[in-house]
Design an enzyme around this catalytic site. Sequence first.
Site, PDB file in Angstrom:
ATOM      1  N   LYS A 193     -85.511  42.855  74.396  1.00  0.00           N
ATOM      2  CA  LYS A 193     -85.501  41.649  75.803  1.00  0.00           C
ATOM      3  C   LYS A 193     -86.900  42.255  75.897  1.00  0.00           C
ATOM      4  O   LYS A 193     -87.536  41.922  77.103  1.00  0.00           O
ATOM      5  CB  LYS A 193     -84.565  42.780  76.674  1.00  0.00           C
ATOM      6  CG  LYS A 193     -84.303  42.149  77.521  1.00  0.00           C
ATOM      7  CD  LYS A 193     -83.369  41.116  77.946  1.00  0.00           C
ATOM      8  CE  LYS A 193     -83.198  40.006  79.378  1.00  0.00           C
ATOM      9  NZ  LYS A 193     -82.687  38.844  78.797  1.00  0.00           N
ATOM     10  N   ASP A 254     -70.532  48.548  70.185  1.00  0.00           N
ATOM     11  CA  ASP A 254     -68.964  48.851  70.841  1.00  0.00           C
ATOM     12  C   ASP A 254     -68.505  47.488  70.438  1.00  0.00           C
ATOM     13  O   ASP A 254     -67.148  47.550  70.263  1.00  0.00           O
ATOM     14  CB  ASP A 254     -69.408  49.582  72.717  1.00  0.00           C
ATOM     15  CG  ASP A 254     -68.354  50.908  72.626  1.00  0.00           C
ATOM     16  OD1 ASP A 254     -69.605  51.543  71.930  1.00  0.00           O
ATOM     17  OD2 ASP A 254     -68.296  51.762  73.457  1.00  0.00           O
TER      18      ASP A 254
END
Length: 366
Positions: A193, A254
């Site tokens: 990021k 996930d």
Amino acid sequence: MASKKICVFPGDGIGPEVVREGLSVLRVIEQAAGKRMFETEEELLGGASYDVHGVPMSRNALALARASDAVLLGAVGGPRWDPLPFAVRPERALLGLRKELGLFANLRPAVVFAPLLDASPLRRELVEGIDLMVVRELTGGIYFGEPRGVSFINGVETGINTEIYTRPEIERVARVAFELSRKRSRRVTSVDKSNVLEATELWRKVVSEVGAKEYPDVALSHMLVDNCAMQLIRNPRQFDVVVTTNLFGDILTDEASMITGSIGMLPSASIGGKVGMYEPIHGSAPDIAGKGVANPLATILSVAMMLKYSFDMPAEAARIEKAVERVLADGYRTGDIYREGEGKKVGTTEMGDRVRHAVLNQYQKR
Ligand code: IPM
Ligand code: MG
């Protein structure tokens, strides 16, 4: 070959049920080889350890892990222990082990088994042939950064965590990703990021430098984490090796697991230290614990990763992977991957049995 010493932490929830199946698969490999190859020793970890010792990881548990060739872990945690103070929560044991054993790189492959194409919530044409590997940094970043904690600052209750990465931490995990990519299609996507977080601005810079200097043969690209979350759903086949920070890796894996149909399918390997640790990425699933319905395949596939990465037994690892594929092709499904009217629904032990048979069959075919 001297027999390999495996430290086993069944842990909490469905951990003990799935670990039992994983270990039985190892026993079948010994049976086929006609000799004892693996020595195992068990210890409590997580909530199970807290209940007995008052701490999630006892000194004995850590010592056993350190003295082993590899660690097999089920899962830790559960609502029963959620009210505990932070320092003795089951999750601390897992984070402590990773740190103490120096396991800075976490390999989380997401592979779609052909028989499960329709178990994915994504359309078949999007997931067909998916085989990606996320390399998650595991001992740094916001999971471990200081300062941290909840306190009153100028009279205002304040929670703090710190995202922090040093150049050496980034370099070493980047190398793991680049090396892996050389055994695959030589493509690495680094996820950060960097448009907002300085720590990951450094991440991008260092990964680029390592790539340019040491791995000019590997095609490196960069992606912002929010875009990556979207691309994983929009077009997952564009990824091969993904390398990212601790927190982003936690979240993205996930997400990636659902591409494959179920989080109950994903194994992991944590490496970088002397002793590797292997665990399914699913948690302790307290809602189904003790019912004998949990999917043991992620643990069985984690055992395969142990054979491959810690014991240099790639042929045996491949047999396990093939056996899993066979059993799925034959239609056996635990609840998490079962669809009404397709295949045969089985419990944890029967799924393990089917895999063991399929492993043995491969030895007999030779
Ligand atoms: C994982 C888990 C752990 C993590 C938890 C249980 C501490 O979610 O292995 O992905 O966040 O690393
Ligand atoms: Mg997680």
